[in-house]
Design an enzyme around this catalytic site. Structure first.
Site, PDB file in Angstrom:
ATOM      1  N   GLU A  33      48.582  10.976 100.865  1.00 25.31           N
ATOM      2  CA  GLU A  33      48.072  12.799 100.575  1.00 25.31           C
ATOM      3  C   GLU A  33      48.921  13.457  99.856  1.00 25.31           C
ATOM      4  O   GLU A  33      50.077  13.893 100.059  1.00 25.31           O
ATOM      5  CB  GLU A  33      48.182  13.576 102.184  1.00 25.31           C
ATOM      6  CG  GLU A  33      47.223  12.460 103.064  1.00 25.31           C
ATOM      7  CD  GLU A  33      45.869  12.824 102.908  1.00 25.31           C
ATOM      8  OE1 GLU A  33      45.185  13.925 101.874  1.00 25.31           O
ATOM      9  OE2 GLU A  33      45.403  11.688 103.457  1.00 25.31           O
ATOM     10  N   LYS A  82      60.765   9.700 108.859  1.00 26.57           N
ATOM     11  CA  LYS A  82      61.756  10.226 107.728  1.00 26.57           C
ATOM     12  C   LYS A  82      61.211  12.134 108.038  1.00 26.57           C
ATOM     13  O   LYS A  82      59.793  12.032 106.840  1.00 26.57           O
ATOM     14  CB  LYS A  82      62.284   9.898 106.602  1.00 26.57           C
ATOM     15  CG  LYS A  82      63.275  10.688 105.939  1.00 26.57           C
ATOM     16  CD  LYS A  82      63.154   9.868 104.730  1.00 26.57           C
ATOM     17  CE  LYS A  82      62.247  11.465 103.467  1.00 26.57           C
ATOM     18  NZ  LYS A  82      63.426  12.991 103.926  1.00 26.57           N
TER      19      LYS A  82
HETATM   20  P1  NAP Z   1      58.347  15.615  97.763  1.00 28.27           P
HETATM   21  O1  NAP Z   1      59.477  16.059  97.293  1.00 28.27           O
HETATM   22  O2  NAP Z   1      57.589  14.324  97.120  1.00 28.27           O
HETATM   23  O3  NAP Z   1      58.902  14.979  99.267  1.00 28.27           O
HETATM   24  C1  NAP Z   1      58.030  14.107 100.114  1.00 28.27           C
HETATM   25  C2  NAP Z   1      58.498  13.135 101.175  1.00 28.27           C
HETATM   26  O4  NAP Z   1      59.176  12.402 100.289  1.00 28.27           O
HETATM   27  C3  NAP Z   1      59.833  14.061 101.673  1.00 28.27           C
HETATM   28  O5  NAP Z   1      60.892  13.870 103.264  1.00 28.27           O
HETATM   29  C4  NAP Z   1      60.714  13.569 101.163  1.00 28.27           C
HETATM   30  O6  NAP Z   1      62.594  13.434 101.380  1.00 28.27           O
HETATM   31  C5  NAP Z   1      60.410  12.476 100.275  1.00 28.27           C
HETATM   32  N1  NAP Z   1      60.974  11.415  99.337  1.00 28.27           N
HETATM   33  C6  NAP Z   1      61.404  11.574  98.019  1.00 28.27           C
HETATM   34  N2  NAP Z   1      62.003  10.701  97.267  1.00 28.27           N
HETATM   35  C7  NAP Z   1      60.730   9.386  97.694  1.00 28.27           C
HETATM   36  C8  NAP Z   1      61.185   7.724  97.935  1.00 28.27           C
HETATM   37  N3  NAP Z   1      61.496   8.459  96.704  1.00 28.27           N
HETATM   38  N4  NAP Z   1      60.261   7.407  98.647  1.00 28.27           N
HETATM   39  C9  NAP Z   1      60.191   7.659  99.643  1.00 28.27           C
HETATM   40  N5  NAP Z   1      60.451   8.605 100.050  1.00 28.27           N
HETATM   41  C10 NAP Z   1      60.819  10.207  99.693  1.00 28.27           C
HETATM   42  O7  NAP Z   1      57.390  16.559  98.644  1.00 28.27           O
HETATM   43  P2  NAP Z   1      57.326  17.931  98.845  1.00 28.27           P
HETATM   44  O8  NAP Z   1      58.050  19.044  98.057  1.00 28.27           O
HETATM   45  O9  NAP Z   1      58.411  17.812 100.288  1.00 28.27           O
HETATM   46  O10 NAP Z   1      56.259  18.502  99.316  1.00 28.27           O
HETATM   47  C11 NAP Z   1      55.026  18.941  98.305  1.00 28.27           C
HETATM   48  C12 NAP Z   1      54.416  18.005  98.147  1.00 28.27           C
HETATM   49  O11 NAP Z   1      53.391  17.888  98.772  1.00 28.27           O
HETATM   50  C13 NAP Z   1      53.386  18.845  96.831  1.00 28.27           C
HETATM   51  O12 NAP Z   1      52.958  18.189  95.100  1.00 28.27           O
HETATM   52  C14 NAP Z   1      51.839  18.927  97.809  1.00 28.27           C
HETATM   53  O13 NAP Z   1      50.990  19.473  96.700  1.00 28.27           O
HETATM   54  C15 NAP Z   1      52.638  17.843  98.463  1.00 28.27           C
HETATM   55  N6  NAP Z   1      51.584  18.416 100.004  1.00 28.27           N
HETATM   56  C16 NAP Z   1      50.151  17.250  99.773  1.00 28.27           C
HETATM   57  C17 NAP Z   1      49.682  17.390 101.329  1.00 28.27           C
HETATM   58  C18 NAP Z   1      48.299  17.019 101.338  1.00 28.27           C
HETATM   59  O14 NAP Z   1      47.941  17.048 102.403  1.00 28.27           O
HETATM   60  N7  NAP Z   1      48.094  15.946 100.272  1.00 28.27           N
HETATM   61  C19 NAP Z   1      50.035  18.052 102.127  1.00 28.27           C
HETATM   62  C20 NAP Z   1      50.815  18.578 102.697  1.00 28.27           C
HETATM   63  C21 NAP Z   1      51.977  19.163 101.022  1.00 28.27           C
HETATM   64  P3  NAP Z   1      63.496  14.482 101.337  1.00 28.27           P
HETATM   65  O15 NAP Z   1      62.731  15.630 101.850  1.00 28.27           O
HETATM   66  O16 NAP Z   1      64.796  14.154 100.764  1.00 28.27           O
HETATM   67  O17 NAP Z   1      63.628  15.138  99.362  1.00 28.27           O
END
Ligand code: NAP
Ligand code: MG
Length: 495
Positions: free
Chosen positions: A250, A175
């Site tokens: 992550e 996904k």
């Molecule tokens: P996000 O809002 O947490 O979303 C990540 C993924 O999870 C998306 O595909 C999202 O779908 C999905 N998701 C949302 N709610 C969910 C739920 N309840 N159950 C399962 N999946 C769910 O993060 P983002 O805004 O895309 O990315 C930014 C964040 O990622 C930042 O906090 C950043 O630090 C972190 N990040 C971490 C790393 C690492 O390796 N540590 C690398 C890159 C980014 P939708 O798109 O439909 O909302």
């Protein structure tokens, strides 16, 4: 009419069972609809898991070097299509072309690494404690992997997970983020073209709360690999505990760069500009805190402000743009709210602070590169991940104090120290609590063959990248072969 995409389940292009769709738009020009995608739900996830489960029984028997051959082909196709994919990625999520090219290159590197891993996947042989008995531990595939990814590295992050998962003999339900479905769809299309069998990789588009939750709760998914925010990571951890899945998380970061008074200051300046404002600050490893030694504080800050003001905002496809837009309106509002928080906390706004909407910029979600000075360690802008072009600058008297400030957050992903003193460098390497420490390098820019991940609330102890990710996607099986021809008993006192 915008292009219309489908899910890929068991090798077939399928609509969401609900018939619903969502739009993918360009964050640099929100009027531009790139394509329309299926808004799937639990029913679609169920289909995909069924396909992945059936495919697993065949895929796990394919020799790993053969699986590796397909990985090599995937890498070759990515090389051939690199420029096209990079351009589409910039349209889809906004970062500048040099960075989207880098994103594709990381996928290429990960593919070629996986190709060679097909001829390693090393296990261990050890002596048995009994005569005429052989003992070894081998890696085995686990089953169906649920892969959930963010939008900021739309190609690289999925490849970090899917390539090792599949090379190890697992099958996948993927996904992607709803902000970047197109790059992900292209990746899966390329995997199929390279010879990945039907059902081995399935992509289900749709929202986190529908598709993501359905994957996490599904009883027939064995493991979850997730990259995203800490808030969602915690939810996934709770949801997956119902079925005791193996989970790799992550998550966020609040990364800092320390600059000592003995550092090469020009180098440190280039480093922080790239670390803080590359990808518009929207990297998990972005530099969101700059910790300056008091002796160089005023001088360094003045030059930094000067250089930051010269950064050019714009569409990432245009050669003059240094910094692209925020991913969407909601994310830009988060950035704005943190600017307000910083001012209320008494930090000094020294440049930026506003949305940027002059001329063509009005069509997208641009925000000025922003710097707060005189930030103190307990302020929210020094503690919380902002995920935008905002840098908080703090002042310290010594390396020890700097490391203390750097460590003073719930996160522990990336870190950086600029110094010319090798003794200080090694103390920093020893005492910094983070998954990644750079010396004289900005906080961003991990290499595909090295372990990637963080400590504390950045994750739950797994690592992606290099050889380490294969520990997550395989299960150890201990094997004993007794060729003595008689019953020999271990765990009995033979001594
Ligand atoms: P996000 O809002 O947490 O979303 C990540 C993924 O999870 C998306 O595909 C999202 O779908 C999905 N998701 C949302 N709610 C969910 C739920 N309840 N159950 C399962 N999946 C769910 O993060 P983002 O805004 O895309 O990315 C930014 C964040 O990622 C930042 O906090 C950043 O630090 C972190 N990040 C971490 C790393 C690492 O390796 N540590 C690398 C890159 C980014 P939708 O798109 O439909 O909302
Ligand atoms: Mg988009």
């Amino acid at each position: 009419m915008a292009e219309s995409y489908k899910n890929l389940i068991n090798g077939k292009l399928t609509e969401a069972k609900s018939g619903r769709t969502f739009e993918n738009r360009n964050p640099a020009n929100w009027e531009e609809v790139i394509a329309v995608f299926p808004k799937s739900g639990k029913e679609d996830v169920d289909e995909a898991v069924k396909a992945a489960r059936a495919a697993f029984e065949k895929w796990r028997l394919v020799p790993a070097p053969k699986r590796g051959d397909i990985m090599r082909k995937i890498g070759d196709i990515l090389v051939a299509r690199k420029e096209e994919i990079a351009r589409e990625m910039t349209r889809e999520m906004g970062k500048v072309l040099a960075e989207t090219r880098g994103d594709v290159q990381e996928g290429i590197d990960t593919a070629y690494y996986a190709a060679t891993e097909g001829r390693r996947l090393f296990g261990n042989t050890v002596p048995s404690e009994l005569p005429n008995k052989f003992a070894m531990a081998v890696r085995t595939p686990i089953g169906v992997a649920g892969i959930i990814t963010p939008w900021n590295f739309p190609l690289a992050i999925p490849t970090w997970k899917i390539f090792p998962a599949v090379l190890s003999g697992n099958t996948v339900v993927f996904k992607p983020a709803t902000d970047t479905p197109k790059t992900s769809a292209t990746l899966v299309e390329i995997m199929m073209e390279a010879g990945i069998p039907e059902g081995v990789v399935n992509i289900v588009h749709g929202g986190g709360s529908e598709v993501g939750t359905a994957i996490t709760l599904h009883p027939d998914i064995d493991l979850i690999s997730f990259t995203g925010s800490s808030a969602v990571g915690k939810q996934i951890s709770r949801d997956a505990s119902e079925t005791l899945k193996r989970v790799s998380l992550e998550l966020g970061g609040k990364n800092a760069q320390i600059v000592m008074d003995d550092a090469d200051l020009d180098l440190a300046l280039d480093g922080v500009l790239w670390g803080a404002f590359g990808t518009t600050g929207q990297r998990c490893t972005a530099t969101s805190r700059l910790i300056l030694h008091e002796k160089i504080y005023d001088q360094f800050l003045a030059t930094l402000i000067d250089r930051t003001k010269k950064l050019r905002l714009g569409d990432g496809l245009l050669p003059d743009s240094d910094v692209g837009p925020c991913i969407n309106e909601a994310q830009r509002s988060v950035v704005q709210s943190y600017v307000q928080i910083g001012m209320n906390e008494g930090a000094k706004l020294v440049t930026g602070g506003s949305i940027a909407a002059e001329g063509v910029l009005a069509k997208g979600w641009f925000h000025q590169p922003t710097i707060f000075a005189d930030v103190t360690p307990e302020m929210r802008i020094a503690q919380e991940e902002i995920f935008g072009p905002v840098l908080s600058v703090l002042r310290v008297k010594s390396l020890e104090e700097g490391i203390g400030v750097l460590n003073n957050t719930v996160y522990g992903l990336s870190s950086s120290v600029y110094t010319r003193d090798v003794n200080k460098a090694f103390v920093a390497i020893r005492d910094i609590k983070a998954g990644i420490t750079y010396i004289n390098v900005p906080t961003i820019g991990a290499e595909a063959h090295m372990p990637f991940g963080g400590v504390k609330q950045t994750g739950n102890g797994h690592r992606e990248g290099g050889w380490t990710v294969y520990d997550f996607f395989t299960e150890w099986k201990a094997v004993y072969i007794d060729y003595s021809g008689k019953l020999q008993r271990a765990q009995i006192d033979n001594y």
